[in-house]
Scaffold this active site. Structure first.
Site, PDB file in Angstrom:
ATOM      1  N   GLY A 225     -31.139 -51.664  38.735  1.00  0.00           N
ATOM      2  CA  GLY A 225     -30.030 -51.153  39.786  1.00  0.00           C
ATOM      3  C   GLY A 225     -30.141 -49.789  39.989  1.00  0.00           C
ATOM      4  O   GLY A 225     -30.614 -49.212  40.746  1.00  0.00           O
ATOM      5  N   SER A 226     -29.615 -48.918  38.885  1.00  0.00           N
ATOM      6  CA  SER A 226     -29.725 -47.428  39.118  1.00  0.00           C
ATOM      7  C   SER A 226     -31.179 -47.123  39.016  1.00  0.00           C
ATOM      8  O   SER A 226     -31.586 -46.057  39.706  1.00  0.00           O
ATOM      9  CB  SER A 226     -28.755 -46.932  37.763  1.00  0.00           C
ATOM     10  OG  SER A 226     -27.748 -47.285  37.909  1.00  0.00           O
TER      11      SER A 226
ATOM     12  N   TRP B 103     -27.380 -58.625  44.385  1.00  0.00           N
ATOM     13  CA  TRP B 103     -26.412 -58.133  44.764  1.00  0.00           C
ATOM     14  C   TRP B 103     -26.606 -57.583  46.416  1.00  0.00           C
ATOM     15  O   TRP B 103     -26.155 -56.337  46.521  1.00  0.00           O
ATOM     16  CB  TRP B 103     -26.018 -56.842  44.070  1.00  0.00           C
ATOM     17  CG  TRP B 103     -25.691 -56.815  42.647  1.00  0.00           C
ATOM     18  CD1 TRP B 103     -26.553 -56.690  41.622  1.00  0.00           C
ATOM     19  CD2 TRP B 103     -24.665 -57.344  42.064  1.00  0.00           C
ATOM     20  NE1 TRP B 103     -25.895 -56.894  40.289  1.00  0.00           N
ATOM     21  CE2 TRP B 103     -24.832 -57.398  40.647  1.00  0.00           C
ATOM     22  CE3 TRP B 103     -23.356 -57.753  42.663  1.00  0.00           C
ATOM     23  CZ2 TRP B 103     -23.467 -57.764  39.771  1.00  0.00           C
ATOM     24  CZ3 TRP B 103     -22.350 -58.298  41.788  1.00  0.00           C
ATOM     25  CH2 TRP B 103     -22.407 -58.135  40.262  1.00  0.00           C
TER      26      TRP B 103
ATOM     27  N   ASP C 275     -28.454 -41.274  51.326  1.00  0.00           N
ATOM     28  CA  ASP C 275     -27.791 -40.198  51.536  1.00  0.00           C
ATOM     29  C   ASP C 275     -26.717 -40.492  52.736  1.00  0.00           C
ATOM     30  O   ASP C 275     -25.524 -40.009  52.670  1.00  0.00           O
ATOM     31  CB  ASP C 275     -28.774 -38.924  52.245  1.00  0.00           C
ATOM     32  CG  ASP C 275     -29.460 -38.373  51.004  1.00  0.00           C
ATOM     33  OD1 ASP C 275     -29.168 -38.551  49.734  1.00  0.00           O
ATOM     34  OD2 ASP C 275     -30.447 -37.560  51.471  1.00  0.00           O
TER      35      ASP C 275
ATOM     36  N   ILE D 233       3.469 -47.624  41.197  1.00  0.00           N
ATOM     37  CA  ILE D 233       4.783 -47.551  41.936  1.00  0.00           C
ATOM     38  C   ILE D 233       5.346 -48.508  42.335  1.00  0.00           C
ATOM     39  O   ILE D 233       6.682 -48.861  42.493  1.00  0.00           O
ATOM     40  CB  ILE D 233       4.532 -46.641  43.185  1.00  0.00           C
ATOM     41  CG1 ILE D 233       4.180 -45.255  42.636  1.00  0.00           C
ATOM     42  CG2 ILE D 233       5.513 -46.522  44.249  1.00  0.00           C
ATOM     43  CD1 ILE D 233       3.448 -44.122  43.664  1.00  0.00           C
TER      44      ILE D 233
ATOM     45  N   GLY E 219       5.529 -51.421  40.576  1.00  0.00           N
ATOM     46  CA  GLY E 219       6.047 -52.097  39.495  1.00  0.00           C
ATOM     47  C   GLY E 219       5.420 -53.483  39.437  1.00  0.00           C
ATOM     48  O   GLY E 219       4.184 -53.838  39.633  1.00  0.00           O
ATOM     49  N   GLY E 220       6.307 -54.412  38.795  1.00  0.00           N
ATOM     50  CA  GLY E 220       5.660 -55.854  38.729  1.00  0.00           C
ATOM     51  C   GLY E 220       5.289 -56.580  40.055  1.00  0.00           C
ATOM     52  O   GLY E 220       4.552 -57.157  40.123  1.00  0.00           O
TER      53      GLY E 220
ATOM     54  N   GLU F 230     -24.204 -48.382  46.275  1.00  0.00           N
ATOM     55  CA  GLU F 230     -24.811 -47.386  46.332  1.00  0.00           C
ATOM     56  C   GLU F 230     -24.960 -46.338  45.413  1.00  0.00           C
ATOM     57  O   GLU F 230     -24.971 -44.995  45.869  1.00  0.00           O
ATOM     58  CB  GLU F 230     -24.347 -46.938  47.767  1.00  0.00           C
ATOM     59  CG  GLU F 230     -24.670 -48.149  48.730  1.00  0.00           C
ATOM     60  CD  GLU F 230     -24.475 -47.561  50.269  1.00  0.00           C
ATOM     61  OE1 GLU F 230     -24.805 -46.658  50.748  1.00  0.00           O
ATOM     62  OE2 GLU F 230     -23.846 -48.564  51.219  1.00  0.00           O
TER      63      GLU F 230
ATOM     64  N   THR G 153     -23.892 -45.613  41.202  1.00  0.00           N
ATOM     65  CA  THR G 153     -22.540 -45.261  40.495  1.00  0.00           C
ATOM     66  C   THR G 153     -22.291 -44.003  40.492  1.00  0.00           C
ATOM     67  O   THR G 153     -22.863 -43.014  40.748  1.00  0.00           O
ATOM     68  CB  THR G 153     -22.809 -45.958  38.965  1.00  0.00           C
ATOM     69  OG1 THR G 153     -23.790 -45.044  38.513  1.00  0.00           O
ATOM     70  CG2 THR G 153     -23.199 -47.415  39.016  1.00  0.00           C
TER      71      THR G 153
HETATM   72  C1  LIG Z   1     -20.314 -55.624  45.932  1.00  0.00           C
HETATM   73  C2  LIG Z   1     -21.689 -54.996  45.842  1.00  0.00           C
HETATM   74  C3  LIG Z   1     -22.592 -54.835  46.842  1.00  0.00           C
HETATM   75  C4  LIG Z   1     -23.657 -54.425  46.875  1.00  0.00           C
HETATM   76  N1  LIG Z   1     -24.603 -54.441  47.880  1.00  0.00           N
HETATM   77  C5  LIG Z   1     -25.958 -54.002  47.765  1.00  0.00           C
HETATM   78  C6  LIG Z   1     -26.731 -54.231  49.016  1.00  0.00           C
HETATM   79  O1  LIG Z   1     -26.366 -54.557  49.922  1.00  0.00           O
HETATM   80  N2  LIG Z   1     -28.051 -53.847  48.568  1.00  0.00           N
HETATM   81  C7  LIG Z   1     -28.630 -53.414  47.265  1.00  0.00           C
HETATM   82  O2  LIG Z   1     -29.707 -53.146  47.324  1.00  0.00           O
HETATM   83  N3  LIG Z   1     -27.773 -53.276  46.276  1.00  0.00           N
HETATM   84  C8  LIG Z   1     -26.392 -53.679  46.329  1.00  0.00           C
HETATM   85  N4  LIG Z   1     -25.741 -53.483  45.522  1.00  0.00           N
HETATM   86  C9  LIG Z   1     -26.049 -53.014  44.466  1.00  0.00           C
HETATM   87  C10 LIG Z   1     -25.664 -51.862  43.629  1.00  0.00           C
HETATM   88  O3  LIG Z   1     -26.094 -50.652  44.416  1.00  0.00           O
HETATM   89  C11 LIG Z   1     -25.851 -51.690  42.246  1.00  0.00           C
HETATM   90  O4  LIG Z   1     -25.031 -52.672  41.654  1.00  0.00           O
HETATM   91  C12 LIG Z   1     -25.627 -50.178  41.838  1.00  0.00           C
HETATM   92  O5  LIG Z   1     -26.701 -49.604  42.091  1.00  0.00           O
HETATM   93  C13 LIG Z   1     -25.709 -50.358  40.384  1.00  0.00           C
HETATM   94  O6  LIG Z   1     -26.870 -51.047  39.693  1.00  0.00           O
HETATM   95  P1  LIG Z   1     -26.491 -52.081  38.342  1.00  0.00           P
HETATM   96  O7  LIG Z   1     -25.393 -52.853  38.829  1.00  0.00           O
HETATM   97  O8  LIG Z   1     -27.819 -52.689  38.079  1.00  0.00           O
HETATM   98  O9  LIG Z   1     -25.962 -51.049  37.277  1.00  0.00           O
HETATM   99  P2  LIG Z   1     -26.995 -50.392  36.033  1.00  0.00           P
HETATM  100  O10 LIG Z   1     -27.749 -49.549  36.741  1.00  0.00           O
HETATM  101  O11 LIG Z   1     -27.296 -51.398  34.955  1.00  0.00           O
HETATM  102  O12 LIG Z   1     -25.839 -49.488  35.323  1.00  0.00           O
HETATM  103  C14 LIG Z   1     -24.953 -49.979  34.347  1.00  0.00           C
HETATM  104  C15 LIG Z   1     -24.138 -48.486  33.787  1.00  0.00           C
HETATM  105  O13 LIG Z   1     -25.027 -47.510  33.319  1.00  0.00           O
HETATM  106  C16 LIG Z   1     -24.996 -46.278  33.834  1.00  0.00           C
HETATM  107  N5  LIG Z   1     -26.280 -45.847  34.064  1.00  0.00           N
HETATM  108  C17 LIG Z   1     -27.424 -46.245  34.595  1.00  0.00           C
HETATM  109  N6  LIG Z   1     -28.284 -45.249  34.339  1.00  0.00           N
HETATM  110  C18 LIG Z   1     -27.832 -44.170  33.981  1.00  0.00           C
HETATM  111  C19 LIG Z   1     -28.258 -42.807  33.815  1.00  0.00           C
HETATM  112  N7  LIG Z   1     -29.563 -42.414  34.007  1.00  0.00           N
HETATM  113  N8  LIG Z   1     -27.266 -41.891  33.353  1.00  0.00           N
HETATM  114  C20 LIG Z   1     -26.057 -42.482  33.037  1.00  0.00           C
HETATM  115  N9  LIG Z   1     -25.613 -43.569  33.360  1.00  0.00           N
HETATM  116  C21 LIG Z   1     -26.512 -44.386  33.807  1.00  0.00           C
HETATM  117  C22 LIG Z   1     -24.502 -46.760  35.269  1.00  0.00           C
HETATM  118  O14 LIG Z   1     -23.771 -45.805  35.910  1.00  0.00           O
HETATM  119  C23 LIG Z   1     -23.359 -47.995  34.936  1.00  0.00           C
HETATM  120  O15 LIG Z   1     -22.271 -47.413  34.488  1.00  0.00           O
HETATM  121  C24 LIG Z   1     -24.384 -53.968  45.375  1.00  0.00           C
HETATM  122  C25 LIG Z   1     -23.473 -54.139  44.394  1.00  0.00           C
HETATM  123  C26 LIG Z   1     -22.211 -54.588  44.542  1.00  0.00           C
HETATM  124  C27 LIG Z   1     -21.328 -54.701  43.390  1.00  0.00           C
END
Ligand SMILES: Cc1cc2nc3c(=O)[nH]c(=O)nc-3n(C[C@H](O)[C@H](O)[C@H](O)COP(=O)(O)OP(=O)(O)OC[C@H]3O[C@@H](n4cnc5c(N)ncnc54)[C@H](O)[C@@H]3O)c2cc1C
Length: 383
Positions: A134-135, A159, A243, A340, A342-343, A366, A368
């Site tokens: 992901g990241s 995702w 970006d 604000i 409440g329940g 896009e 975290t």
């Molecule tokens: C509803 C939804 C729609 C989406 N749509 C798309 C889409 O259309 N196309 C697409 O390609 N993706 C899409 N995504 C994916 C989204 O971009 C990823 O979920 C996001 O980039 C995070 O990746 P991950 O979920 O694997 O989390 P991870 O990368 O596993 O992260 C888990 C935790 O570790 C933290 N972390 C990871 N690396 C570091 C670091 N180096 N330093 C500090 N903290 C770190 C993160 O911040 C997070 O808190 C979508 C996600 C959702 C939930």
């Protein structure tokens, strides 16, 4: 709070009114039904296309509205005020799939796809994320290899917004060495291409009317001319697309925050406890003051990033700051809104529980908040 910008041009007010009246008429009546049923309203997208909301940044010659980022921010914001899910889908369609083709497509690709995407005839998806990356997208496992005049794509993207309902997707896959930022390529993959299917649909906390599914590629054969830009440039392209995408998530977060704030202001002036409106308690009034201040600050950051983008200036840091700040305050504002109410705020009879659930996505999608801080600090340390 009609709008937060100190000065809004007549032109921008017109765009705001158009998006607002569309959202009130076509989205508001169905918000909770779509949310409960996790229903992605595909027909609504065709209708939004007719109003220009799906090709806001696409030049007129390719069937788009030919507008800039200020207008785009306003459109996303007004839709998200009413429904975050639809706001997310509109943002993903405009900024990711369409945005990638606009930035990196050749003339033939632009002519072939942009008019269909901009008018809502087709829905777009964009696949970067994978189950284990992901990241850390640079470690992606989805691969493509060249076989005569076709690329063969294998792997799973997860995702993906509109992973099932889209007509076309931009997919980034590994075509070189692991960890080589020039080892990935972007491909245009049309629905119906053999070997391309949708997988599991996610059952989400919020943004439930925005479809999120896997996209699976199994020996998927893609003609060579479906490569976007140069072979090996896919990852670098994706970072540039993000970006712009981050400005749209900032606008989405802003719209959700404004929706939650407006509902809170109204409720605080109606609800009575201890013989007075709850807005008259300083504890509630100060909460509203904090919410309004955070929203204005987020709007300034978002519009600054949009202005720089329109002026073709490098805005990686400003887009990350806008996305980070707007999404965090959106969660904070929506949390205060539930408090604000409440329940009543804890029930589905009132709108704030949905803002609270939807806002959280903005700190994740896009990139975290932690990744935004990485981007911001990296850019700041270069200065
Ligand atoms: C509803 C939804 C729609 C989406 N749509 C798309 C889409 O259309 N196309 C697409 O390609 N993706 C899409 N995504 C994916 C989204 O971009 C990823 O979920 C996001 O980039 C995070 O990746 P991950 O979920 O694997 O989390 P991870 O990368 O596993 O992260 C888990 C935790 O570790 C933290 N972390 C990871 N690396 C570091 C670091 N180096 N330093 C500090 N903290 C770190 C993160 O911040 C997070 O808190 C979508 C996600 C959702 C939930």
């Amino acid at each position: 709070m009609k709008h937060m910008s100190p000065i809004e041009s007549e032109h921008l007010q017109m765009i705001r009114e158009s998006a607002k009246s569309f959202a009130e008429k076509h989205i508001r009546p169905h918000v909770m039904e779509w949310d409960e049923q996790q229903h992605f309203p595909k027909d609504l997208f065709h209708e939004m296309g007719k109003h220009g909301f799906l090709g806001v940044l696409v030049p007129n010659e390719y069937g788009g509205a030919g507008l800039g980022y200020q207008e785009y921010i306003t459109v996303i914001e007004e839709i998200a005020k009413v429904c975050g899910s639809i706001g997310l889908s509109v943002a993903a369609h405009n900024s990711l799939c369409t945005g990638h083709m606009l930035l990196f497509g050749n003339e033939q690709q632009k002519q072939q796809y942009l008019p269909k995407l901009a008018t809502g005839e087709w829905i777009g998806a964009w696949g970067l994320t994978e189950p284990n990356t992901g990241s850390d997208a640079i470690r992606m496992k989805c691969t493509a290899y060249l076989e005569s005049d076709h690329w063969i794509l294998n792997g799973t993207k997860t995702w993906i917004t509109h992973g099932k309902s889209s007509d076309v997707a931009v997919v980034i896959a590994r075509t070189g060495e692991l960890l080589d930022s020039r080892g990935m390529t972007a491909f245009v993959v049309e629905r119906g291409t053999p070997g391309f299917s949708a997988g599991k649909k996610e059952n989400k906390l919020g943004m439930r009317a925005s479809e999120t599914t896997e996209m699976i590629f199994d020996q998927c054969k893609i003609p060579k001319h479906q490569v976007l830009g140069l072979v090996g440039d896919g990852f670098v392209q994706a970072m540039k697309v993000l970006d712009g995408g981050r400005i749209s998530i900032a606008a989405l977060a802003l719209g959700i925050a404004k929706g939650a704030y407006q509902a809170s202001v109204q409720y605080a002036q109606e609800r009575e406890q201890f013989g007075q409106k709850i807005a008259q308690f300083q504890g509630i009034a100060f909460k509203l003051a904090d919410m309004a201040t955070k929203i204005e600050a987020a709007e300034l950051l978002t519009r600054q990033a949009g202005k720089m983008k329109d002026q073709h200036l490098k805005m990686t840091k400003q887009a990350a700051m806008a996305k980070y700040y707007a999404s965090e305050i959106s969660v904070a504002v929506a949390t205060d809104a539930v408090q604000i109410f409440g329940g009543y705020g804890y029930t589905k009879d009132f709108p704030v529980e949905k803002y609270y659930r939807d806002a959280k996505l903005c700190t994740i999608g896009e990139g975290t908040s932690e990744i935004q801080k990485l981007v911001i600090s990296r850019e700041a340390l270069k200065e």
